[in-house]
Design an enzyme around this catalytic site. Structure first.
Site, PDB file in Angstrom:
ATOM      1  N   TYR A 118      41.235  43.582  45.790  1.00 32.08           N
ATOM      2  CA  TYR A 118      40.489  44.599  46.541  1.00 32.08           C
ATOM      3  C   TYR A 118      41.157  45.966  46.558  1.00 32.08           C
ATOM      4  CZ  TYR A 118      43.483  42.872  50.425  1.00 32.08           C
ATOM      5  OH  TYR A 118      44.532  42.464  51.220  1.00 32.08           O
ATOM      6  N   HIS A 265      39.589  29.863  53.151  1.00 34.90           N
ATOM      7  CA  HIS A 265      40.100  29.478  54.464  1.00 34.90           C
ATOM      8  C   HIS A 265      39.115  28.542  55.180  1.00 34.90           C
ATOM      9  CE1 HIS A 265      43.310  32.264  53.772  1.00 34.90           C
ATOM     10  NE2 HIS A 265      42.521  33.313  53.837  1.00 34.90           N
ATOM     11  N   ASP A 316      47.409  33.165  48.242  1.00 36.23           N
ATOM     12  CA  ASP A 316      46.971  34.210  49.159  1.00 36.23           C
ATOM     13  C   ASP A 316      47.954  35.381  49.214  1.00 36.23           C
ATOM     14  OD1 ASP A 316      45.660  35.664  51.096  1.00 36.23           O
ATOM     15  OD2 ASP A 316      45.501  34.047  52.536  1.00 36.23           O
TER      16      ASP A 316
END
Length: 444
Positions: A118, A265, A316
């Site tokens: 991102y 998640h 992550d």
């Protein structure tokens, strides 16, 4: 040629296995063979593990957020530090950080990464002349280290439910739907290796509105779609306050969640949501090390697996990069909660084998890749384990790797290239040097 004392083949464990590697793929697989001069020998050979969820640039602040401030520390206080770090790195830094993360992933036994990317724009939020500048650096890092890449450019438009205006710290992430679809097309054009893939990732329900998600699904049909969901209690409460429904409930009610989706998640689900996600054939992308580090909560893994759910593991925040540790914490969290042992194993079966197989197949599904296996025609993404004890234990070897200390990764082949030897990536020294230079500059 590779010679393994024992290897995990599709139909089970085999001994004295000789594997031919042909142009990046597994060729002939011979069991009960004899080693030949020139063979690379390993104690144990396994398929390589997919890493379903990575933010590579966050490798740069691993271990740097453990100083307690005033008040209660949480994901939301950690996020502010992450934003400050994200605003401080340029394109060359992004490449160096990703290379370091990918070297360590390969050394840990991951052979494919899903990069949930991102960080798109310059530090002031303006687009680069090449809108895919930072995605290009991710492709560069994957190619330089050898890891297979499923690139997941992230759509991010809002700062919260409402939609709320984005924060200043999010300015490098933001897109309109039209500009984002253009970015995905540019990533398609940049892809130069057959093993690489391009999906997309609406960041979360708080960052992408109902209209945004609908337009993205219409514009990018058939691709793998990853989304953060129900990671934090506050996120659940905010979604309920805005929509009257919990995040997973809202998503299932409004979209055709299916085998192309990966719910990252999905920590805070009701029993009904857990069953419905399992029935959808979507993958739950679990990141137990990061979830523990951030104090997220505990995924309802026993109920999800019992309902036929599919799971995968990811690194992550890359605070630690270790296949065995992700699987170990996934099981140990359940043990602490239930005060029982071998919670995620099937009756009479190995806990390590159940976790390894589930993460292998779920990760491949989520990353649009063939299920890794030691079989003719499969990609030669292979992991060798050292086994100094030389015990013939079958599945118990996986248990020793995940829960013990007698074994670890010795060798890794990525698309047939022998990139990890004697436990070290062949380019570790130069990659680590560039990584250190970035941190010295950014953190000074």
């Amino acid at each position: 040629m590779i010679f393994a004392d024992k290897a995990l083949l599709p139909d089970g464990w085999a001994h004295n296995v000789r594997i031919e590697v042909v142009r990046g793929f597994v060729g002939a697989v011979t069991t009960d063979a004899e080693a030949q001069p020139g063979d690379v020998r390993v104690s144990t050979l396994l398929p390589g593990m997919p890493n379903v969820h990575s933010h590579a640039f966050q490798r740069g602040h691993s271990g740097l957020t453990e100083m307690r401030g005033t008040g209660r520390e949480s994901f939301w206080t950690w996020r502010q530090m992450m934003y400050r770090f994200a605003l401080s790195v340029g394109p060359e830094d992004v490449a160096a950080l990703a290379e370091m993360a990918y070297v360590e992933m390969l050394e840990a036994g991951y052979t494919r990464v899903g990069e949930f990317h991102y960080l798109h724009h310059a530090a002031d939020g303006s687009p680069y002349d090449n809108p895919a500048e930072l995605s290009d650096r991710i492709f560069d890092a994957a190619e330089a280290t050898g890891i297979a890449l499923t690139h997941l450019p992230v759509f991010y438009a809002h700062g919260g439910f409402g939609p709320r205006a984005p924060d200043e710290g999010q300015r490098r992430f933001l897109h309109s739907v039209a500009r984002f679809v253009d970015l995905v097309g540019r990533c398609d054009a940049r892809r130069s290796r057959a093993q690489d893939r391009v999906g997309f990732a609406p960041h979360s329900l708080r960052a992408a509105s109902h209209q945004d998600l609908s337009q993205l699904c219409e514009a990018l049909p058939g691709r793998k779609l990853h989304i953060h969901i129900a990671e934090q209690v506050q996120e659940v409460e905010d979604c309920q306050a805005f929509s009257g429904r919990r995040p997973v409930e809202w998503l299932l009610d409004n979209f055709d969640v299916n085998e192309n989706w990966c719910l990252i998640h999905a920590t805070h689900m009701t029993e009904a949501e857990t069953r419905h996600v399992a029935a959808s054939n979507a993958v739950a992308g679990l990141c137990p090390v990061t979830e523990a580090n951030l104090g997220d909560g505990l995924f309802p893994a026993p109920e999800f697996l019992e309902a036929g759910g599919r799971i995968a593991i990811g690194t992550d925040s890359n605070v630690r990069i270790d296949v065995a540790e992700e699987l170990r914490i996934l099981e140990y969290g359940q043990r602490l909660q239930s005060r029982a042992r071998n919670v995620l194993a099937e009756e009479g079966g190995s806990t390590g084998r159940r976790l390894f197989d589930a993460a292998l197949s779920g990760g491949a599904q989520a990353l649009d890749a063939p299920t890794p296996e030691l079989a003719a025609g499969a990609p030669a993404d292979l992991v060798g384990l050292r086994d100094p004890l030389g015990l013939d234990q079958g599945d118990a070897l996986l248990d020793r790797w995940i829960f013990g200390r007698d074994t670890g990764v010795s060798d890794v082949w990525a698309a047939g290239a022998h990139v990890v030897q004697a436990g070290r990536h062949i380019r570790r020294d130069e990659v680590q040097s560039r990584f250190a230079d970035v941190l010295k500059r950014v953190l000074s």
